[in-house]
Motif scaffolding. Structure first.
Motif, PDB file in Angstrom:
ATOM      1  N   CYS A  50       0.833  -1.198   0.000  1.00  0.00           N
ATOM      2  CA  CYS A  50       0.000   0.000   0.000  1.00  0.00           C
ATOM      3  C   CYS A  50       0.867   1.248   0.000  1.00  0.00           C
ATOM      4  N   CYS A  53       0.044   3.207   3.732  1.00  0.00           N
ATOM      5  CA  CYS A  53       0.471   2.698   5.043  1.00  0.00           C
ATOM      6  C   CYS A  53       1.618   1.699   4.942  1.00  0.00           C
ATOM      7  N   CYS A  73      -6.736  -1.332   0.261  1.00  0.00           N
ATOM      8  CA  CYS A  73      -5.877  -1.817   1.339  1.00  0.00           C
ATOM      9  C   CYS A  73      -6.716  -2.291   2.523  1.00  0.00           C
ATOM     10  N   CYS A  76      -5.588   0.206   5.865  1.00  0.00           N
ATOM     11  CA  CYS A  76      -5.958   1.618   6.034  1.00  0.00           C
ATOM     12  C   CYS A  76      -7.121   2.035   5.142  1.00  0.00           C
TER      13      CYS A  76
HETATM   14 ZN   LIG Z   1      -2.887   0.894   3.459  1.00  0.00          ZN
END
Ligand SMILES: [Zn+2]
Length: 87
Positions: A50, A53, A73, A76
């Motif tokens: 991702c 994050c 994701c 997050c």
């Molecule tokens: Zn993420």
């Protein structure tokens, strides 16, 4: 950090991404920095984690529409998008 040659760095990055599922966001951030320092393009490896994050994608929701691949994701909720090359 020990000094690496560019090809050593590429090897190091390749090895890292072979085991991406078991990496932490902290480690992924570090390898990204390393790649940037040595000017090594991550290419497809960028699609393994991702962008927000830095968690590796695991069973994430993948949608494909109009030549764009979207991965949501699990950690997050960020939507990561890539253009799909059509050939
Ligand atoms: Zn993420």
């Amino acid at each position: 950090m020990k000094k690496l040659s560019k090809s050593d760095t590429e090897k190091e990055i390749k090895k890292f991404f072979e085991d991406i599922e078991n990496k932490s966001p902290k480690e992924i951030k570090k390898i990204k920095k390393l790649a940037m320092r040595y000017n090594v393009p991550l290419g497809n490896f960028r699609k393994k984690f991702c962008k927000k994050c830095f968690n590796p994608f695991d069973n994430s929701k993948i949608r494909i529409k109009k030549g764009v691949k979207e991965i949501t994701c699990n950690h997050c909720g960020a939507v990561n998008k890539w253009k799909i090359k059509t050939s």
